[in-house]
Motif scaffolding. Structure first.
Motif: not given
Length: 217
Positions: A3-6, A12-14, A96-105, A200-203
């Motif tokens: 999980l930490a590596i992911g 890094t991508i963001i 904002n989407f789509p960066m939110s898909l990476l940022f919040y996890p 929670y973050y997803l919603i």
């Protein structure tokens, strides 16, 4: 570990595509460094807590338990959305989407370490040393109550909203959410606690974060 590596890969991508996203939170400090150090800290703390037999990192879950974690998060997101509909938080409240898909996890992982693992570990180790006549189980639940106040307090300190009752509602909602997460941590494991935050973050941040821009602005 995985999980930490992911999470480090996500950061890094963001940072590669938009290196300003993390600046509102960390200033000019390299976010990769922050997440790397936090990941190491989290792994050390979890290892110690698990070695004491107090908590677990990961136990295999079935889909019904995943649904249960979603149900835990859902009412707290509804309250947050209702408050937003009443007072309308700033338009830049969410990434904002789509960066939110990476940022919040990634951010959720950091929050679990800084607002849960770190203070909880310090509180438990200090309390068990000072209060040796009290059972560890009671000490842990007492430490849960204190730890659950940290994130909501941090959030409302930087919250500029009126009327005042909304600040109270936000604090209570986040306090109970944090307490529910810590309950999941104790009953299940760290990954389950993290999953509750992800739901929670997803919603709230990802889905509602986009919907509100069309409805409220």
């Amino acid at each position: 570990m995985w999980l930490a590596i992911g999470v480090l890969i996500l950061v890094t991508i963001i940072n590669y595509f938009n290196n300003t996203i993390f600046q509102r939170f960390f200033g000019n400090i390299n976010p990769i460094l922050i997440f790397l150090l936090s990941s190491v800290l989290g792994l050390v703390l979890l290892s110690v807590l698990v070695s004491k037999g107090w908590f677990s990192i990961y136990e295999k879950r079935n889909y019904r338990e995943l649904l249960y974690f979603f149900k835990i998060a859902f009412p707290f997101t509804l309250i947050a959305i209702l408050v937003d509909l009443i007072i309308v938080f700033p338009s830049d409240t969410n990434i904002n989407f789509p960066m939110s898909l990476l940022f919040y996890p990634a951010m959720g992982f950091l929050v679990e370490i800084l607002f849960h693992l770190l203070p909880l570990s310090l509180l438990i180790f200090t309390s068990t040393f000072l209060l040796q006549n009290i059972s560890t189980e009671k000490i842990i639940w007492f430490c849960f109550l204190i730890t659950a106040t940290l994130e909501p307090t941090y959030q409302v300190v930087y919250m500029n909203a009126s009327p005042e009752w909304t600040v109270i509602i936000v604090w209570l909602n986040l306090f109970l959410f944090n307490l529910a997460q810590l309950f999941v941590f104790k009953k299940y494991d760290f990954i389950s606690m993290y999953l509750v935050r992800l739901f929670y973050y997803l919603i709230w941040h990802i889905l509602w974060g986009q919907i509100r821009l069309a409805w409220l602005f």
